[in-house]
Design a protein around this motif. Structure first.
Motif, PDB file in Angstrom:
ATOM      1  N   SER A  89       0.830  -1.203   0.000  1.00 32.41           N
ATOM      2  CA  SER A  89       0.000   0.000   0.000  1.00 32.41           C
ATOM      3  C   SER A  89       0.868   1.259   0.000  1.00 32.41           C
ATOM      4  O   SER A  89       0.627   2.195  -0.773  1.00 32.41           O
ATOM      5  CB  SER A  89      -0.922  -0.005   1.223  1.00 32.41           C
ATOM      6  N   LEU A  90       1.893   1.278   0.841  1.00 31.78           N
ATOM      7  CA  LEU A  90       2.789   2.434   0.907  1.00 31.78           C
ATOM      8  C   LEU A  90       3.608   2.588  -0.366  1.00 31.78           C
ATOM      9  O   LEU A  90       3.739   3.684  -0.904  1.00 31.78           O
ATOM     10  CB  LEU A  90       3.720   2.307   2.112  1.00 31.78           C
ATOM     11  N   GLN A  91       4.191   1.479  -0.842  1.00 25.23           N
ATOM     12  CA  GLN A  91       5.063   1.543  -2.015  1.00 25.23           C
ATOM     13  C   GLN A  91       4.309   1.990  -3.271  1.00 25.23           C
ATOM     14  O   GLN A  91       4.834   2.752  -4.073  1.00 25.23           O
ATOM     15  CB  GLN A  91       5.717   0.182  -2.281  1.00 25.23           C
ATOM     16  N   LEU A  92       3.085   1.505  -3.438  1.00 22.98           N
ATOM     17  CA  LEU A  92       2.317   1.836  -4.640  1.00 22.98           C
ATOM     18  C   LEU A  92       1.419   3.054  -4.436  1.00 22.98           C
ATOM     19  O   LEU A  92       0.737   3.473  -5.368  1.00 22.98           O
ATOM     20  CB  LEU A  92       1.470   0.633  -5.071  1.00 22.98           C
ATOM     21  N   GLN A  93       1.415   3.569  -3.215  1.00 21.84           N
ATOM     22  CA  GLN A  93       0.575   4.715  -2.860  1.00 21.84           C
ATOM     23  C   GLN A  93      -0.885   4.447  -3.184  1.00 21.84           C
ATOM     24  O   GLN A  93      -1.571   5.276  -3.804  1.00 21.84           O
ATOM     25  CB  GLN A  93       1.087   5.986  -3.539  1.00 21.84           C
ATOM     26  N   ARG A  94      -1.341   3.274  -2.769  1.00 21.47           N
ATOM     27  CA  ARG A  94      -2.748   2.899  -2.916  1.00 21.47           C
ATOM     28  C   ARG A  94      -3.326   2.697  -1.528  1.00 21.47           C
ATOM     29  O   ARG A  94      -2.694   2.083  -0.681  1.00 21.47           O
ATOM     30  CB  ARG A  94      -2.896   1.603  -3.709  1.00 21.47           C
TER      31      ARG A  94
END
Length: 99
Positions: A89-94
C-alpha cells in the motif's frame, strides 16, 4: 519492494494471496484475492496474461514469496513479492480498502 519489473509500478496488478477472510479485513485498493491454497487451480483464469506485472502480498511476505516462486515456475515473467499488505500500500501509494 523492488518495482523494476515494471516501468510503471502503478500499472501492476496486486495479487493478495491471503484467505478470503483476511482479504476482507483490509486489502490494497484494486487488489484481487487469489488465496495461496487456490493458486494452482485458479491462476490461469485469474491471471491469463503471463507478461502482466504482478505484485504479490500477504500478511508478512512468506505466502506471497511462495506464490511468487511458483508463478515464476509457471512462466509468469514479471512477478514481485511485495511483502505485507501495508508495505505494498505504501510503495504503490494505494489506500487500504476494507470489505
Amino acid at each position: 519492494m523492488d518495482t523494476t519489473a515494471s516501468s510503471q509500478p502503478g500499472d501492476c496488478l496486486v495479487v493478495d494471496v491471503r484467505s478470503p477472510g483476511e482479504f476482507e479485513t483490509g486489502h490494497v485498493d484494486g487488489a484481487i484475492n487469489l488465496p495461496l491454497d487456490r493458486l494452482s487451480a485458479d491462476c490461469t483464469q485469474a491471471l491469463p496474461d503471463k507478461s502482466q506485472p504482478l505484485v504479490l502480498c500477504c500478511l508478512s511476505g512468506a505466502r506471497s514469496g511462495m506464490a511468487a516462486q511458483w508463478l515464476r515456475q509457471q512462466g509468469y515473467q514479471q512477478v514481485l513479492n511485495g511483502g505485507s499488505v501495508g508495505s505494498v500500500s505504501l510503495q504503490l501509494q494505494r489506500p487500504i480498502r476494507r470489505g
